[in-house]
Scaffold this motif. Sequence first.
Motif, PDB file in Angstrom:
ATOM      1  N   PHE A 124      -3.806  13.201  -1.389  1.00 15.62           N
ATOM      2  CA  PHE A 124      -4.189  12.758   0.035  1.00 15.62           C
ATOM      3  C   PHE A 124      -3.331  12.817   1.155  1.00 15.62           C
ATOM      4  CE2 PHE A 124      -6.959  10.551  -3.218  1.00 15.62           C
ATOM      5  CZ  PHE A 124      -8.011  10.424  -2.538  1.00 15.62           C
ATOM      6  N   THR A 125      -3.942  13.239   2.340  1.00 13.80           N
ATOM      7  CA  THR A 125      -2.934  13.455   3.469  1.00 13.80           C
ATOM      8  C   THR A 125      -2.978  12.019   4.331  1.00 13.80           C
ATOM      9  OG1 THR A 125      -4.548  14.574   4.617  1.00 13.80           O
ATOM     10  CG2 THR A 125      -3.107  15.807   3.502  1.00 13.80           C
ATOM     11  N   ARG A 126      -4.104  11.163   4.277  1.00 13.57           N
ATOM     12  CA  ARG A 126      -4.254  10.028   4.913  1.00 13.57           C
ATOM     13  C   ARG A 126      -4.486   8.940   3.957  1.00 13.57           C
ATOM     14  NH1 ARG A 126      -8.711  10.494   9.381  1.00 13.57           N
ATOM     15  NH2 ARG A 126     -10.028  10.946   7.705  1.00 13.57           N
ATOM     16  N   GLN A 127      -3.512   7.783   4.368  1.00 16.13           N
ATOM     17  CA  GLN A 127      -3.491   6.519   3.539  1.00 16.13           C
ATOM     18  C   GLN A 127      -4.719   6.058   3.508  1.00 16.13           C
ATOM     19  OE1 GLN A 127      -1.176   2.667   3.917  1.00 16.13           O
ATOM     20  NE2 GLN A 127       0.078   3.944   2.740  1.00 16.13           N
ATOM     21  N   ARG A 128      -5.637   5.844   4.601  1.00 26.17           N
ATOM     22  CA  ARG A 128      -6.959   5.198   4.588  1.00 26.17           C
ATOM     23  C   ARG A 128      -7.948   5.809   3.634  1.00 26.17           C
ATOM     24  NH1 ARG A 128      -9.576   6.366  10.611  1.00 26.17           N
ATOM     25  NH2 ARG A 128     -10.026   8.665  10.409  1.00 26.17           N
ATOM     26  N   ASP A 129      -7.933   7.232   3.518  1.00 29.84           N
ATOM     27  CA  ASP A 129      -8.513   7.944   2.615  1.00 29.84           C
ATOM     28  C   ASP A 129      -8.354   7.626   1.250  1.00 29.84           C
ATOM     29  OD1 ASP A 129     -10.069   9.021   4.985  1.00 29.84           O
ATOM     30  OD2 ASP A 129      -8.574  10.909   4.718  1.00 29.84           O
TER      31      ASP A 129
ATOM     32  N   THR B 267       0.413   3.940  -2.758  1.00 34.56           N
ATOM     33  CA  THR B 267      -0.039   5.626  -2.279  1.00 34.56           C
ATOM     34  C   THR B 267       1.123   6.380  -3.050  1.00 34.56           C
ATOM     35  OG1 THR B 267      -0.745   4.439  -0.288  1.00 34.56           O
ATOM     36  CG2 THR B 267      -0.197   7.098  -0.417  1.00 34.56           C
TER      37      THR B 267
ATOM     38  N   LYS C 100      -6.724   4.954   0.359  1.00 32.37           N
ATOM     39  CA  LYS C 100      -7.298   3.201   0.193  1.00 32.37           C
ATOM     40  C   LYS C 100      -8.690   3.292  -0.348  1.00 32.37           C
ATOM     41  CE  LYS C 100      -4.141   0.893   3.249  1.00 32.37           C
ATOM     42  NZ  LYS C 100      -4.119   0.004   4.444  1.00 32.37           N
TER      43      LYS C 100
ATOM     44  N   TRP D  48       0.880  -1.062   0.112  1.00 27.37           N
ATOM     45  CA  TRP D  48      -0.123  -0.035  -0.203  1.00 27.37           C
ATOM     46  C   TRP D  48       0.936   1.376   0.052  1.00 27.37           C
ATOM     47  CZ3 TRP D  48      -4.384   0.774  -1.725  1.00 27.37           C
ATOM     48  CH2 TRP D  48      -5.437  -0.230  -1.677  1.00 27.37           C
ATOM     49  N   ASP D  49       2.109   1.141   0.730  1.00 30.73           N
ATOM     50  CA  ASP D  49       2.861   2.242   0.626  1.00 30.73           C
ATOM     51  C   ASP D  49       3.332   2.705  -0.544  1.00 30.73           C
ATOM     52  OD1 ASP D  49       2.844   2.678   3.425  1.00 30.73           O
ATOM     53  OD2 ASP D  49       4.661   1.544   3.759  1.00 30.73           O
TER      54      ASP D  49
END
Length: 361
Positions: free
Chosen positions: A306-311, A299, A313, A295-296
Amino acid sequence: MSEDTMPDVSLIRDADLRKELERHKRRNLLPKLLALEIQILIEEQTKRDASDAERQTELQAMPRDRRRRAEVHDHFLNEEPQAEDLRHLHSVLAICGLPYDRLPLDVREYSREQGNMAIDVAAGSLRGPDGSKVLQPLPFGPKARLILMHLCSEAIRQQSPTIEIADTFTAFVREMGFSDSGGKKGPLTAFREQLNALASCSIKISSWTGNKVRSRQFFPIEEMDVWLSAHHDQPSLWPSTVTFSHTMFESLQKHALPVNARAVRAFQGSARKLDLYFWLGWRIHNINEPLHISWDAITEQFGSGFTRQRDFKAKFKEEVGHLKEVLPNLPLKLTEQGLVLSPADPAVLALPPVRKPLKKT
């Protein structure tokens, strides 16, 4: 049974049914048997027409972008990928793309890294109708990508770094699903802005290993002939020709990535979806076993903005779902750890089965 009482064969329109009709005619059947076979074909045509009408009603009720994806999916269900839908893009642009969104005019440089490769784009300037210097923005978004695909495709088709586009560009804009209206907010005006940005920018492509760095800098467009309007308040017309630099054209001939214009049209409003489609084409061509990507890394490749990875994703999963609406056989699976991509035939990307081999970038 006379011809006057024979069922109306004009009601049979689909090519496969017409072919079946001709086969029955060649069998020298008795008139009653031939009429029965014709009636069966007419009934099949009627069923298809009803199904098509029902599907059209469904499509019209869909939001625009979903409808566009559904229409392209339906086309691929009914027809094999065709050579006339083949387009090309420089494979480097499938690895390291342009900005997704407009950057302020005072931002003059943009960099993107992927693995051991990077692309650095520097904005430039053009001269206005009165000779004044006009700063151009960094090229960005889906339209810049579509223009690059069009120019690369025409350079390959015309086998020349000088691309005649006066008569092809407006048709290309329509082919991609945009209207050809101008005006301050018209699609042609937005495409013109991106073409100007591309014509004035410079690009540096770099790759590195543990002890060596290789960089190449060039202007992708070396020359552009533009007819200027005689009226001060009217913008320039489309360029009559665009000339790629020698470096760009030479590299394109070695690293032309095939894509399907219809698939591209399905994603014409999203720079990230276009990048994902292009990137999958390059990756699938260059793997012989399943590829696991964290995921890194995903991303880093696609998470701009995007500032947050979960957003990111959540958005990425949604956009992968959109790609699979059009290309359901994509050999791509998302997991908690990232993405798994498997080798596959070009057909999963709606490409004709025969294509020239690509050299690895």
